[in-house]
Design a protein around this motif. Structure first.
Motif, short mmCIF file in Angstrom:
data_model
loop_
_atom_site.label_atom_id
_atom_site.label_comp_id
_atom_site.label_asym_id
_atom_site.label_seq_id
_atom_site.Cartn_x
_atom_site.Cartn_y
_atom_site.Cartn_z
N LEU A 70 0.91 -1.13 0.01
CA LEU A 70 0.02 -0.05 0.20
C LEU A 70 0.84 1.28 0.00
N MET A 71 1.83 1.36 0.87
CA MET A 71 2.80 2.51 0.68
C MET A 71 3.58 2.74 -0.53
N ARG A 72 3.90 1.42 -1.43
CA ARG A 72 4.45 1.83 -2.82
C ARG A 72 3.60 2.55 -3.56
N LEU A 73 2.21 2.08 -3.37
CA LEU A 73 1.06 2.87 -4.29
C LEU A 73 1.15 4.09 -3.95
N ARG A 74 1.27 4.74 -2.81
CA ARG A 74 1.17 5.82 -2.66
C ARG A 74 2.51 6.78 -2.87
N ARG A 75 3.45 6.15 -2.63
CA ARG A 75 4.92 6.88 -3.08
C ARG A 75 5.38 5.83 -4.14
N PRO A 76 5.39 6.02 -5.38
CA PRO A 76 6.08 5.25 -6.62
C PRO A 76 7.54 5.62 -6.45
N ALA A 77 8.20 4.91 -7.41
CA ALA A 77 9.69 5.07 -7.62
C ALA A 77 10.09 6.50 -7.76
N THR A 78 9.32 7.40 -8.28
CA THR A 78 9.71 8.67 -8.37
C THR A 78 10.01 9.33 -7.19
#
Length: 161
Positions: A70-78
């Motif tokens: 879920l956190m990776r959805l909110r803060r992508p690789a960018t």
């Protein structure tokens, strides 16, 4: 990223609940359980210790794993916050909308089995009672917001709810 403000009463009630729960669990370990189980708890109740510990560790690991998705959805690789919502994938997200809630319930049920503390059983039940309605609400939101949301997903408990 900013979050919605929380009413101070919710924070105070949460602190009170956790302080009381911590006290009752500590009291159980320091006073009451020794009279019931003696010094041989780990030997006499091995199946409860093994089952409870396994459920606790698996639940905690699953909770962390799914929270990270879920956190990776909110803060992508960018590295910049993502203001758009998307459907999470991976792990138990293929079966339920809120696997992190399911894993948290498994975690605290494992703790209750391990300790046999009435306070731990109360906490496990309170956790389930709190998370089930939230998971159902989130599940309905996903269904409204995403027309192609998978029909076979349940809200929190695989194959059940």
């Amino acid at each position: 990223a900013s979050r919605k403000p929380m009413h101070i009463g919710i924070g105070l009630v949460s602190c009170l609940f956790n302080a009381l729960n911590g006290y009752l669990n500590g009291r159980w370990f320091s006073v009451f359980s020794s009279g019931l189980y003696g010094d041989d708890y780990l030997n006499e109740y091995t199946w409860q210790v093994v089952l409870g510990l396994c459920l606790f560790v698996l639940g905690m690991a699953g909770n962390i794993y799914h929270d990270n998705i879920l956190m990776r959805l909110r803060r992508p690789a960018t590295g910049k916050p993502n203001n758009r919502y998307s459907v999470p994938v991976g792990g138990l997200f293929s079966m339920v909308s809120c696997p992190h809630y399911f894993c948290e319930a498994v975690e605290w049920t494992g703790y209750a089995i391990l300790t046999q503390s009435p306070a731990a059983w109360t906490f496990a039940l309170a956790t389930l009672s709190n998370l089930l309605p939230r998971a159902y609400s989130i599940h309905k939101w996903y269904q409204r917001e995403f027309p192609k949301y998978p029909n076979n997903r349940k809200a929190m408990i695989p194959y059940v709810i």
